[in-house]
Write an enzyme that holds these catalytic residues in place. Structure first.
Site, mmCIF file in Angstrom:
data_model
loop_
_atom_site.group_PDB
_atom_site.id
_atom_site.type_symbol
_atom_site.label_atom_id
_atom_site.label_comp_id
_atom_site.label_asym_id
_atom_site.label_seq_id
_atom_site.Cartn_x
_atom_site.Cartn_y
_atom_site.Cartn_z
ATOM 1 N N GLY A 173 0.809 -1.231 0.000
ATOM 2 C CA GLY A 173 0.000 0.000 0.000
ATOM 3 C C GLY A 173 0.837 1.274 0.000
ATOM 4 O O GLY A 173 0.382 2.327 0.415
ATOM 5 N N GLY A 174 2.071 1.158 -0.457
ATOM 6 C CA GLY A 174 2.927 2.348 -0.571
ATOM 7 C C GLY A 174 3.455 2.853 0.770
ATOM 8 O O GLY A 174 4.084 3.902 0.824
ATOM 9 N N TYR A 217 16.323 4.803 -6.722
ATOM 10 C CA TYR A 217 15.038 5.452 -7.012
ATOM 11 C C TYR A 217 15.006 5.822 -8.488
ATOM 12 O O TYR A 217 15.854 6.581 -8.963
ATOM 13 C CB TYR A 217 14.893 6.698 -6.126
ATOM 14 C CG TYR A 217 13.584 7.424 -6.318
ATOM 15 C CD1 TYR A 217 12.385 6.838 -5.933
ATOM 16 C CD2 TYR A 217 13.551 8.692 -6.886
ATOM 17 C CE1 TYR A 217 11.178 7.503 -6.106
ATOM 18 C CE2 TYR A 217 12.351 9.366 -7.052
ATOM 19 C CZ TYR A 217 11.172 8.760 -6.662
ATOM 20 O OH TYR A 217 9.982 9.417 -6.827
ATOM 21 N N LEU A 218 14.056 5.245 -9.214
ATOM 22 C CA LEU A 218 13.969 5.541 -10.652
ATOM 23 C C LEU A 218 13.204 6.852 -10.831
ATOM 24 O O LEU A 218 12.151 7.057 -10.224
ATOM 25 C CB LEU A 218 13.266 4.406 -11.398
ATOM 26 C CG LEU A 218 13.909 3.015 -11.292
ATOM 27 C CD1 LEU A 218 13.182 2.029 -12.193
ATOM 28 C CD2 LEU A 218 15.388 3.046 -11.654
ATOM 29 N N GLU A 270 7.796 -6.357 -7.227
ATOM 30 C CA GLU A 270 7.197 -7.311 -6.282
ATOM 31 C C GLU A 270 6.206 -8.220 -6.996
ATOM 32 O O GLU A 270 5.843 -7.973 -8.139
ATOM 33 C CB GLU A 270 6.502 -6.576 -5.117
ATOM 34 C CG GLU A 270 5.282 -5.796 -5.503
ATOM 35 C CD GLU A 270 4.436 -5.397 -4.293
ATOM 36 O OE1 GLU A 270 4.565 -5.985 -3.212
ATOM 37 O OE2 GLU A 270 3.605 -4.489 -4.449
ATOM 38 N N ARG A 292 -2.424 -12.586 -5.043
ATOM 39 C CA ARG A 292 -3.875 -12.504 -4.814
ATOM 40 C C ARG A 292 -4.509 -11.794 -6.008
ATOM 41 O O ARG A 292 -3.801 -11.325 -6.894
ATOM 42 C CB ARG A 292 -4.130 -11.664 -3.561
ATOM 43 C CG ARG A 292 -3.442 -10.310 -3.708
ATOM 44 C CD ARG A 292 -3.807 -9.314 -2.641
ATOM 45 N NE ARG A 292 -2.888 -8.198 -2.617
ATOM 46 C CZ ARG A 292 -2.914 -7.155 -3.412
ATOM 47 N NH1 ARG A 292 -3.848 -7.060 -4.355
ATOM 48 N NH2 ARG A 292 -2.025 -6.172 -3.322
ATOM 49 N N VAL A 338 -7.108 -5.134 -7.158
ATOM 50 C CA VAL A 338 -8.212 -4.178 -7.354
ATOM 51 C C VAL A 338 -8.468 -3.965 -8.856
ATOM 52 O O VAL A 338 -9.611 -3.925 -9.309
ATOM 53 C CB VAL A 338 -7.858 -2.818 -6.696
ATOM 54 C CG1 VAL A 338 -8.957 -1.793 -6.943
ATOM 55 C CG2 VAL A 338 -7.594 -2.983 -5.203
HETATM 56 P P1 ADP Z 1 3.833 -1.465 -2.235
HETATM 57 O O1 ADP Z 1 3.982 -2.924 -2.009
HETATM 58 O O2 ADP Z 1 3.868 -0.655 -0.987
HETATM 59 O O3 ADP Z 1 2.682 -1.124 -3.136
HETATM 60 P P2 ADP Z 1 5.726 -1.389 -4.465
HETATM 61 O O4 ADP Z 1 7.091 -1.938 -4.347
HETATM 62 O O5 ADP Z 1 4.724 -2.205 -5.208
HETATM 63 O O6 ADP Z 1 5.180 -1.019 -3.006
HETATM 64 O O7 ADP Z 1 5.789 0.038 -5.149
HETATM 65 C C1 ADP Z 1 4.663 0.882 -5.253
HETATM 66 C C2 ADP Z 1 4.995 2.078 -6.127
HETATM 67 O O8 ADP Z 1 6.092 2.814 -5.556
HETATM 68 C C3 ADP Z 1 5.448 1.745 -7.539
HETATM 69 O O9 ADP Z 1 4.386 1.546 -8.420
HETATM 70 C C4 ADP Z 1 6.261 2.978 -7.894
HETATM 71 O O10 ADP Z 1 5.426 4.048 -8.253
HETATM 72 C C5 ADP Z 1 6.925 3.319 -6.580
HETATM 73 N N1 ADP Z 1 8.267 2.691 -6.508
HETATM 74 C C6 ADP Z 1 8.604 1.515 -5.918
HETATM 75 N N2 ADP Z 1 9.911 1.255 -6.050
HETATM 76 C C7 ADP Z 1 10.429 2.299 -6.730
HETATM 77 C C8 ADP Z 1 11.760 2.663 -7.176
HETATM 78 N N3 ADP Z 1 12.806 1.890 -6.917
HETATM 79 N N4 ADP Z 1 11.927 3.841 -7.853
HETATM 80 C C9 ADP Z 1 10.878 4.654 -8.117
HETATM 81 N N5 ADP Z 1 9.617 4.389 -7.710
HETATM 82 C C10 ADP Z 1 9.389 3.230 -7.033
#
Ligand code: ADP
Length: 462
Positions: free
Chosen positions: A164-165, A202-203, A287, A291, A294
């Protein structure tokens, strides 16, 4: 096939699962908290059981209560939906012990993918490219500093248990690292009950691309193409599309086949999503969600396949019969999330829906548990409806989305509809030119604009 399925969830996804069960001819049991006694998922179910008080801890996460509801009603399978217990490996094990089928993957697969460091290691083994970062959890600031220097700033601190970010912090320079680590640890501890962290590069301009997969645990696996979920606020998706407007056919086939091959290799069972970032024509695994998601309906709209029905069938042990060649893609679909929150401040807006009119017409689908007179409780996430549209191409799809949002009326509470309406009119979005940071930047500009307009109104030119 199952005799009766208990749905351990609420809101739109509980309604969505009920619909699939009914079409399969399987009776359903709804469970609900005391706050959800009037909810749509309860009204539509053949049977319902109250499992506890309003807080999720007492109800939708209350495993003993849910097991008792199974016992009383004779349900032989549980669909966990998304969120709540859907990625709880212990829950899957407990159900197995009690002879109840968990409609999802094995506890082992949930465990591997639920720990982002283990998932990264598995992704490498399975041949996925990953983002440069740490290959184990970071114990000290010194260690973090060393890795960050190696991969180069900016870096992203992430929680191994993340979701969930939450628990993510961007660090632009070394001086900020210590403070960001403390804050990420605290956030992770509060959200997930554990605080291990790791680092990733960080991209700066990625798209979020994810691949939907389905596997039967008998060596067969299929992919259903990708979704582009780059429009996000605070790393949470609000608008999702299939297919992505930036991938070529070759890239689509490459990433889809890689995902399918990986699922066969680990002998995965169930639906799942491989989430990736895509930048400068490169994919990077971030990741896997074990499951239903949404945003699964956009995939259903372009493939004509009911993913929840397929998920139930593989959980019942029915092998996949379709071949990859039989999965055909047709047209374009967009989903937008209608949340009970202010379109400006994003503060939750629970309360009674006085008037509810949803759009209709060709190519329009609403997945929702809301109705006129419904009281949106303050205890759960704010998603109240998903508007999903289909068009023969992206431009027809956006035109249909725009007119559908213009038809949508929800009165009594605030919703994100005004923001979504604006997005359908944005030239960047219409052209498909956006990345995962676009929405935050757009919102910042809007805020500055409205501030300067307010200032202008207060101080008219002399
Ligand atoms: P969560 O499991 O909390 O949802 P995620 O790893 O799936 O976390 O990442 C959620 C969002 O965070 C991604 O869709 C992207 O927008 C941002 N994000 C995650 N990792 C990176 C990264 N290394 N660089 C830039 N943005 C990232």
């Amino acid at each position: 096939m199952f005799k009766k399925i208990l749905i351990a969830n609420r809101g739109e996804i509980a309604v969505r699962i009920e619909r699939a069960c009914k079409e399969l001819g399987i009776p359903v049991v709804a469970v609900h908290s005391t706050a959800d006694a009037d909810a749509m998922h309860v009204r539509l179910a053949e049977e319902s059981v109250c499992i506890g008080g309003p807080s999720a801890k007492n109800s939708y996460l209350n495993i003993p209560s849910i097991l008792t509801a199974c016992e009383i009603t004779g349900a032989d399978a549980i669909h966990p939906g998304y969120g709540f217990l859907s990625e709880n490996a212990r829950f899957a094990e407990i159900l197995e012990y009690h002879g109840i089928t968990f409609i999802g993957p094995t506890a082992e697969h949930i465990r591997i993918m639920g720990d982002k460091i283990k998932a990264r290691a598995t992704a490498i083994e399975l041949g996925f490219p990953i983002i440069p970062g740490s290959d184990r959890s970071i114990e000290s600031e010194k260690e973090a500093q060393k890795i960050a220097d190696e991969i180069g700033y900016p870096i992203l601190i992430k929680a191994t248990a993340g979701g969930g970010g939450r628990g993510m912090k961007i660090v632009h320079k070394a001086e900020m690292l210590a403070e960001a680590m403390t804050s990420a640890r605290n956030e992770a501890q509060n959200a997930f009950g554990e605080n291990r962290l790791y680092l990733e590069k960080y991209l700066s301009r990625p798209r979020h691309i994810e691949v939907q997969i389905l596997a039967d645990g008998k060596g067969n696996a299929l992919h259903f193409g990708e979704r582009d979920c780059s429009l996000q606020r605070r790393h949470q998706k609000i608008w999702e599309e299939a297919p992505s407007s930036i991938l070529s056919e070759t890239e689509r086939t490459y990433i889809g086949n890689l995902a399918t091959k990986a699922m066969k290799k680990i002998n995965y069972r169930g639906v799942g999503t491989i989430e990736l970032l895509y930048e400068n024509k490169q994919f990077y695994f971030i990741e896997m969600n074990t499951r239903i998601q949404v945003e699964h309906p956009v995939t259903e709209m372009i493939t004509g396949i009911d993913l929840i029905t397929e998920q139930i069938k593989v959980a019942a042990g029915i092998p996949l019969k379709k071949t990859q060649e039989e999965i055909q893609f047709n047209g374009h679909s967009i989903e937008c999330r209608i949340n009970a929150e202010s379109s400006d401040s994003f503060l939750p807006s629970p309360g009674k829906i006085n008037y509810f009119h949803s759009p209709g017409g060709f190519g329009v689908r609403i997945d929702s548990g809301a109705y006129q007179g419904y009281f949106v409780p303050p205890f759960y996430d704010s998603l109240i409806a998903k508007l999903i549209v289909w068009g023969k191409d992206r431009s027809e799809c956006i035109a249909r989305l725009r007119r559908s949002l213009d038809e949508f009326v929800i009165d009594g509470i605030e919703t994100t509809i005004p923001l979504l309406k604006k997005l359908t009119r944005s030239q960047d979005i219409i052209r498909g030119e956006y990345d995962t940071h676009w929405l935050e930047e757009y919102l910042e500009n809007e805020e500055n604009l409205s501030l300067s307009q307010k200032m202008g109104a207060k101080n008219p030119p002399e």
